[in-house]
Motif scaffolding. Sequence first.
Motif, PDB file in Angstrom:
ATOM      1  N   LEU A  14       1.001  -1.162   0.111  1.00 15.88           N
ATOM      2  CA  LEU A  14      -0.187  -0.240  -0.114  1.00 15.88           C
ATOM      3  C   LEU A  14       0.454   1.323   0.388  1.00 15.88           C
ATOM      4  CD1 LEU A  14      -2.641  -1.099   2.722  1.00 15.88           C
ATOM      5  CD2 LEU A  14      -3.162  -0.822   0.208  1.00 15.88           C
ATOM      6  N   TYR A  15       1.716   0.947   0.549  1.00 19.05           N
ATOM      7  CA  TYR A  15       2.747   2.114   0.671  1.00 19.05           C
ATOM      8  C   TYR A  15       4.062   2.161   0.393  1.00 19.05           C
ATOM      9  CZ  TYR A  15      -1.012   3.621   3.895  1.00 19.05           C
ATOM     10  OH  TYR A  15      -2.353   3.534   4.560  1.00 19.05           O
ATOM     11  N   ALA A  16       4.130   1.500  -0.822  1.00 21.56           N
ATOM     12  CA  ALA A  16       5.665   0.962  -1.837  1.00 21.56           C
ATOM     13  C   ALA A  16       6.292   2.191  -2.069  1.00 21.56           C
ATOM     14  CB  ALA A  16       4.885  -0.139  -2.776  1.00 21.56           C
ATOM     15  N   SER A  17       7.624   2.169  -2.093  1.00 22.28           N
ATOM     16  CA  SER A  17       8.827   2.664  -2.132  1.00 22.28           C
ATOM     17  C   SER A  17       8.638   3.012  -3.940  1.00 22.28           C
ATOM     18  CB  SER A  17      10.189   2.334  -2.370  1.00 22.28           C
ATOM     19  OG  SER A  17      10.183   0.911  -2.700  1.00 22.28           O
ATOM     20  N   ARG A  18       8.541   1.802  -4.606  1.00 24.33           N
ATOM     21  CA  ARG A  18       7.952   3.145  -6.166  1.00 24.33           C
ATOM     22  C   ARG A  18       6.793   1.028  -6.739  1.00 24.33           C
ATOM     23  NH1 ARG A  18      11.552  -1.628  -4.619  1.00 24.33           N
ATOM     24  NH2 ARG A  18      13.149  -1.836  -6.276  1.00 24.33           N
ATOM     25  N   ILE A  19       5.973   1.187  -8.002  1.00 23.33           N
ATOM     26  CA  ILE A  19       5.533   0.516  -8.181  1.00 23.33           C
ATOM     27  C   ILE A  19       6.454   0.397  -9.921  1.00 23.33           C
ATOM     28  CG2 ILE A  19       3.310  -0.225  -9.680  1.00 23.33           C
ATOM     29  CD1 ILE A  19       1.953   0.904  -8.039  1.00 23.33           C
ATOM     30  N   VAL A  20       6.825  -0.978  -9.751  1.00 23.95           N
ATOM     31  CA  VAL A  20       7.665  -0.705 -11.475  1.00 23.95           C
ATOM     32  C   VAL A  20       6.469  -1.286 -12.373  1.00 23.95           C
ATOM     33  CG1 VAL A  20       9.250  -2.079 -12.681  1.00 23.95           C
ATOM     34  CG2 VAL A  20       9.676  -0.980 -10.815  1.00 23.95           C
ATOM     35  N   ILE A  21       6.333  -1.037 -13.580  1.00 23.03           N
ATOM     36  CA  ILE A  21       5.574  -1.624 -14.643  1.00 23.03           C
ATOM     37  C   ILE A  21       6.077  -1.798 -15.924  1.00 23.03           C
ATOM     38  CG2 ILE A  21       3.698  -1.301 -15.674  1.00 23.03           C
ATOM     39  CD1 ILE A  21       2.059   0.266 -13.658  1.00 23.03           C
ATOM     40  N   GLY A  22       6.282  -2.717 -16.235  1.00 23.19           N
ATOM     41  CA  GLY A  22       6.854  -3.347 -17.910  1.00 23.19           C
ATOM     42  C   GLY A  22       5.788  -3.237 -18.766  1.00 23.19           C
ATOM     43  N   ILE A  23       5.880  -2.821 -19.832  1.00 15.54           N
ATOM     44  CA  ILE A  23       5.004  -3.130 -20.771  1.00 15.54           C
ATOM     45  C   ILE A  23       5.583  -2.243 -22.075  1.00 15.54           C
ATOM     46  CG2 ILE A  23       2.970  -1.394 -19.780  1.00 15.54           C
ATOM     47  CD1 ILE A  23       4.324   0.306 -22.146  1.00 15.54           C
ATOM     48  N   GLU A  24       4.702  -3.243 -23.153  1.00 17.20           N
ATOM     49  CA  GLU A  24       5.119  -3.443 -24.895  1.00 17.20           C
ATOM     50  C   GLU A  24       4.430  -2.273 -25.254  1.00 17.20           C
ATOM     51  OE1 GLU A  24       8.355  -3.789 -25.569  1.00 17.20           O
ATOM     52  OE2 GLU A  24       8.658  -5.414 -24.072  1.00 17.20           O
ATOM     53  N   CYS A  25       3.216  -2.024 -24.776  1.00 17.05           N
ATOM     54  CA  CYS A  25       2.042  -1.164 -26.109  1.00 17.05           C
ATOM     55  C   CYS A  25       1.657  -0.005 -24.988  1.00 17.05           C
ATOM     56  CB  CYS A  25       0.927  -2.100 -26.383  1.00 17.05           C
ATOM     57  SG  CYS A  25      -0.240  -2.791 -25.114  1.00 17.05           S
ATOM     58  N   TYR A  79      -3.238   4.534  -5.730  1.00 14.30           N
ATOM     59  CA  TYR A  79      -1.563   4.436  -4.823  1.00 14.30           C
ATOM     60  C   TYR A  79      -1.025   5.944  -5.079  1.00 14.30           C
ATOM     61  CZ  TYR A  79      -2.622  -0.223  -4.874  1.00 14.30           C
ATOM     62  OH  TYR A  79      -3.451  -1.961  -4.635  1.00 14.30           O
ATOM     63  N   ASP A  80      -0.626   6.151  -3.351  1.00 18.12           N
ATOM     64  CA  ASP A  80       0.049   7.863  -3.601  1.00 18.12           C
ATOM     65  C   ASP A  80       1.851   6.852  -3.420  1.00 18.12           C
ATOM     66  OD1 ASP A  80       0.647   9.830  -3.603  1.00 18.12           O
ATOM     67  OD2 ASP A  80       0.776  10.186  -0.960  1.00 18.12           O
ATOM     68  N   VAL A  81       1.773   6.538  -4.858  1.00 20.56           N
ATOM     69  CA  VAL A  81       3.043   6.062  -4.761  1.00 20.56           C
ATOM     70  C   VAL A  81       3.870   6.272  -5.922  1.00 20.56           C
ATOM     71  CG1 VAL A  81       4.386   3.757  -5.344  1.00 20.56           C
ATOM     72  CG2 VAL A  81       2.639   3.854  -3.856  1.00 20.56           C
ATOM     73  N   PRO A  82       5.072   6.557  -6.433  1.00 23.37           N
ATOM     74  CA  PRO A  82       5.703   6.356  -7.911  1.00 23.37           C
ATOM     75  C   PRO A  82       6.038   5.466  -9.041  1.00 23.37           C
ATOM     76  CG  PRO A  82       7.722   7.197  -5.920  1.00 23.37           C
ATOM     77  CD  PRO A  82       6.014   6.016  -5.724  1.00 23.37           C
ATOM     78  N   ILE A  83       5.195   5.675  -9.650  1.00 21.69           N
ATOM     79  CA  ILE A  83       4.832   4.135 -10.582  1.00 21.69           C
ATOM     80  C   ILE A  83       6.518   4.638 -11.894  1.00 21.69           C
ATOM     81  CG2 ILE A  83       3.714   3.752 -12.492  1.00 21.69           C
ATOM     82  CD1 ILE A  83       1.464   4.645 -10.847  1.00 21.69           C
ATOM     83  N   LEU A  84       7.048   3.663 -12.341  1.00 20.42           N
ATOM     84  CA  LEU A  84       8.035   4.014 -13.490  1.00 20.42           C
ATOM     85  C   LEU A  84       7.766   2.541 -14.182  1.00 20.42           C
ATOM     86  CD1 LEU A  84      11.562   3.860 -10.152  1.00 20.42           C
ATOM     87  CD2 LEU A  84      10.153   4.695 -11.128  1.00 20.42           C
ATOM     88  N   VAL A  85       7.793   3.342 -15.494  1.00 22.51           N
ATOM     89  CA  VAL A  85       6.923   2.536 -16.731  1.00 22.51           C
ATOM     90  C   VAL A  85       8.451   2.135 -17.590  1.00 22.51           C
ATOM     91  CG1 VAL A  85       5.764   2.735 -18.499  1.00 22.51           C
ATOM     92  CG2 VAL A  85       5.057   3.562 -16.714  1.00 22.51           C
ATOM     93  N   MET A  86       8.301   0.888 -18.028  1.00 25.73           N
ATOM     94  CA  MET A  86       9.934   0.712 -19.339  1.00 25.73           C
ATOM     95  C   MET A  86       9.797  -0.582 -19.141  1.00 25.73           C
ATOM     96  SD  MET A  86      12.084  -0.821 -15.834  1.00 25.73           S
ATOM     97  CE  MET A  86      11.787   0.982 -14.346  1.00 25.73           C
ATOM     98  N   ASP A  87      10.666  -0.833 -20.350  1.00 22.92           N
ATOM     99  CA  ASP A  87      10.083  -2.060 -21.338  1.00 22.92           C
ATOM    100  C   ASP A  87      10.082  -3.387 -20.461  1.00 22.92           C
ATOM    101  OD1 ASP A  87      12.938  -4.462 -21.003  1.00 22.92           O
ATOM    102  OD2 ASP A  87      12.662  -1.484 -21.159  1.00 22.92           O
TER     103      ASP A  87
END
Length: 436
Positions: free
Chosen positions: A161-172, A186-194
């Motif tokens: 719930l209070y993560a240091s970051r949310i990492v999302i790997g996407i291709e579209c 979620y009040d958490v930084p979201i990092l989008v990458m491959d």
Amino acid sequence: MKIAVAGTGYVGLVTAVCNAEMGHDVICTDIDKNKVDMLKRGISPIFEQDLQELMQKNSKRLTYTIDYKLAYKDAEVIFIGVGTPEKKDGSANLTYVYNVAKQIAESIENNCIVVIKSTVPIGTNDKVEKLIQDNVKHDIAVHVVSNPEFLAQGTAIKDTLYASRIVIGIECEYAEKVMREVYKDYDVPILVMDRKSAEMVKYASNDYLALKISYINEIANLCELVGANVENVALGMGYDSRIGNKFLNSGIGYGGSCFPKDTKALHWLANMNDYEIKTIKAAIEVNEQQKLKLIKKAKKYYDNFEGLTVAILGLTFKPGTDDLREAPSLVNIPILLEDGAIIKAFDPVGVDNFKESMKNSDIAGLDRISYYDNIDETVKDADICFIFTEWNEIKNYDVEKFGDLMKKAIVLDGRNCFKLSQMENANIEYSSIGRN
């Protein structure tokens, strides 16, 4: 959103409950009917702080079933949170992930996003997407997303719930849009990458922490030899912002479901690509040896354990969980039994799981283990005491009682539970990690 979660272990159940807490409708599926029946009654099958309370609080938004077709049929997002246990060669066993992927392919009837939460080798998301797209029974769009978890057992709810970051790997872009909707509250930084980078983030993060633990344990071992105090050393190191003060507590090694498995998996993956990560290899070797630290210390006092009564304080790999995976107790107790020891064991929540793990083993002498629900009875008349887990019950124990209750007050502390100042005037032979 309509969310389905495959697997109700640490990753799956915590993911489900936290998403329900954020307002999503979540259906969980698992192959274990007994576990599902427990969940339906509002009982968590695992010991985790705040988990059962949140389950009960969000019961109207949580459904549990063994019918995976029902779970996946209309889901907008499906999280895969099943186990990826270690194979004998150190690689990750992806059987459960691939089985779920096949079930998803035969069950979904609408466009959906499949999210892999399980820790998987780099490239697994690509394989899962192809597997689903090759076997899907309807003319629908399916996109696979890598969304690794960074929870720690004992603080899993908070870590989600209070993560240091949310990492999302996407291709579209569509997959990114849906995932941002999932996590919008979620009040958490979201990092989008491959996807491959997202998969690597998980391994790189866990293995770095394992490296840090093995490093400070090596420093602790050297501190004992040269007369330094590892706690003072760690304090001095921790003030350097480039190093930080986390994961600098010396002890008898790391355990649990992540660090041992993930270090071996990354080591195996590197070898499969004709490369060796020497630092990871060293961390694995150091950790295996560190688990035997107290046995080696005990040889100073006894040549063998034949007929000796050994008190064991702590069975789980860390406090706040009933998980015993890779716990030092699982390595040390069989050695003590083989050497003829009589074991008296205490753990606030891990006894049942320890009994279960021993039941299916071929270890001789299990009838020489007795279990107690308090420390006094555990250490009474013991010839030596081993501390494997830093439970608060142990850290807050009156150390004078060791001298009063034990036959011989020899305490080997594998987690540095007590301050040295506490032991200076106590009538106890006390040895810890990296402190003289």
